[in-house]
Design a protein around this motif. Structure first.
Motif, PDB file in Angstrom:
ATOM      1  N   SER A  30     -58.052  39.592  95.199  1.00  0.00           N
ATOM      2  CA  SER A  30     -59.182  39.363  94.697  1.00  0.00           C
ATOM      3  C   SER A  30     -59.000  37.575  94.294  1.00  0.00           C
ATOM      4  O   SER A  30     -60.068  36.997  94.356  1.00  0.00           O
ATOM      5  N   TYR A  33     -59.951  35.615  97.247  1.00  0.00           N
ATOM      6  CA  TYR A  33     -61.136  36.045  97.952  1.00  0.00           C
ATOM      7  C   TYR A  33     -62.237  35.125  96.913  1.00  0.00           C
ATOM      8  O   TYR A  33     -62.954  34.528  97.429  1.00  0.00           O
ATOM      9  N   VAL A  34     -61.887  35.307  95.471  1.00  0.00           N
ATOM     10  CA  VAL A  34     -63.169  34.467  94.685  1.00  0.00           C
ATOM     11  C   VAL A  34     -62.783  32.957  94.974  1.00  0.00           C
ATOM     12  O   VAL A  34     -63.733  32.103  94.713  1.00  0.00           O
ATOM     13  N   VAL A  39     -68.850  33.346  96.421  1.00  0.00           N
ATOM     14  CA  VAL A  39     -69.364  34.517  95.692  1.00  0.00           C
ATOM     15  C   VAL A  39     -70.306  33.934  94.415  1.00  0.00           C
ATOM     16  O   VAL A  39     -69.853  32.497  94.156  1.00  0.00           O
ATOM     17  N   ARG A  44     -66.990  35.390  90.032  1.00  0.00           N
ATOM     18  CA  ARG A  44     -65.488  34.286  90.096  1.00  0.00           C
ATOM     19  C   ARG A  44     -65.253  34.176  88.670  1.00  0.00           C
ATOM     20  O   ARG A  44     -63.666  34.528  88.534  1.00  0.00           O
ATOM     21  N   VAL A  47     -63.616  37.943  87.708  1.00  0.00           N
ATOM     22  CA  VAL A  47     -62.226  38.152  88.381  1.00  0.00           C
ATOM     23  C   VAL A  47     -61.043  37.135  87.695  1.00  0.00           C
ATOM     24  O   VAL A  47     -60.183  37.697  87.513  1.00  0.00           O
TER      25      VAL A  47
END
Ligand code: HEM
Ligand code: HEM
Length: 173
Positions: A30, A33-34, A39, A44, A47
Motif C-alpha cells: 500500500s 502504491y500510494v 491516487v 494517500r 493509507v
C-alpha cells in the motif's frame, strides 16, 4: 518426509512470523502504491495514517520477535546443500536487519507527532530539515531493499514447496 521437514517452528515463532508478514506486506504494497500510482489525496493521507499507526504499534512486536529469535532455537535448515543453507541464513538475517532499519528510519524521519490511530500522540524526534531528508532517504532505500529480500524469500519458499519439500508446514501451527 525428511527429518528436518518434520521439525517445526514453535507457536510463538509462527504467530510472530505471520503477524510480521501481514503488517510488512500490507505496508510495503500500500505504501509503494500510494507513493507511485495516481491516487486521490484523501486515500494517500488515509493509507499514510494507517501505515504509520500500524508500524508504530508493530515496533514492540518486532522487538519481541528479535528476543524470541535470540533465545529460542530454530529448526535445522531443510537445505542439505551448505550453500543453500548459507543463502537462507543470510536472507533471514537480512529480513530482520532491514526491518529494524526501516522501522528506525521511519520514526526518525517524522517531522511531526506520530498519531497512533487517534489513540496516542507520540512527539516526533524534531531533527532539522537536513537530517529529516537523510532519514527519509534511508527509509525509502531500506524499504526497496526490504521489498527485494521479501520477494526473494517468498520465491524461495515457493520453490521449496514446488520441489515437494513441506516448508510452509514448518512455519504453521
Ligand atoms: C506469503 C508470504 C510468506 C510466506 C509464505 C513465508 C513463509 C516462511 C516460511 C515457510 C519460513 C520458514 C523457513 C524455514 O523453514 O527455513 C519463513 C521464515 C521466515 N520468514 Fe517468512 N514468509 C512470508 C513472508 C514473510 C515476510 C513478509 C517477512 C518479513 C520480514 C518474513 C520473514 C521471515 C523470517 C525473518 C524468517 C526466518 C525465521 C527465523 O528462522 O528466525 N516472511 N517464512
Ligand atoms: C516495517 C515497517 C515499515 C514499512 C515496510 C514501511 C514502508 C513504507 C513505504 C513502502 C513507503 C513509501 C515509500 C516511497 O515513497 O517510495 C513509506 C513511506 C513512509 N513511511 Fe514507512 N514503513 C515502515 C515503518 C514506518 C514507521 C515506523 C514510520 C513512522 C512512525 C513510517 C513513516 C513513513 C512516512 C511518514 C512515509 C511517507 C513519506 C512521504 O511523505 O512520502 N514508516 N513507508
Amino acid at each position: 518426509m525428511s527429518a528436518s521437514e518434520m521439525e517445526r517452528y514453535s507457536w510463538e515463532q509462527v504467530l510472530l512470523h505471520w503477524i510480521s508478514a501481514a503488517v510488512i506486506l500490507w505496508v510495503l504494497v500500500s505504501g509503494f502504491y500510494v507513493a507511485y500510482a495516481e491516487v486521490d489525496e484523501a486515500i494517500r493521507t488515509w493509507v499514510g495514517w494507517v501505515n504509520v499507526s500500524a508500524t508504530t504499534l508493530y515496533i514492540p512486536i518486532f522487538v519481541l520477535r528479535c528476543v524470541v529469535r535470540a533465545f529460542k532455537p530454530v529448526p535445522a535448515s531443510i537445505d542439505r546443500n551448505p550453500l543453500g543453507r548459507l543463502a537462507a541464513h543470510v536472507a533471514h538475517q537480512a529480513l530482520y536487519w532491514l526491518t529494524a532499519v526501516v522501522l528506525l528510519s521511519g520514526v526518525l524521519m517524522m517531522d511531526h507527532a506520530i498519531d497512533v490511530f487517534g489513540w496516542w500522540q507520540i512527539p516526533g524526534p524534531a531533527f532539522d530539515a537536513v537530517w529529516h531528508a537523510r532519514w527519509f532517504t534511508l527509509h525509502i532505500a531500506s524499504c526497496f531493499a526490504l521489498a527485494a529480500v521479501v520477494l526473494l524469500h517468498i520465491a524461495a519458499v515457493c520453490l521449496h514447496q514446488w520441489r515437494g519439500h513441506a516448508i510452509v508446514r514448518r512455519m504453521w501451527l
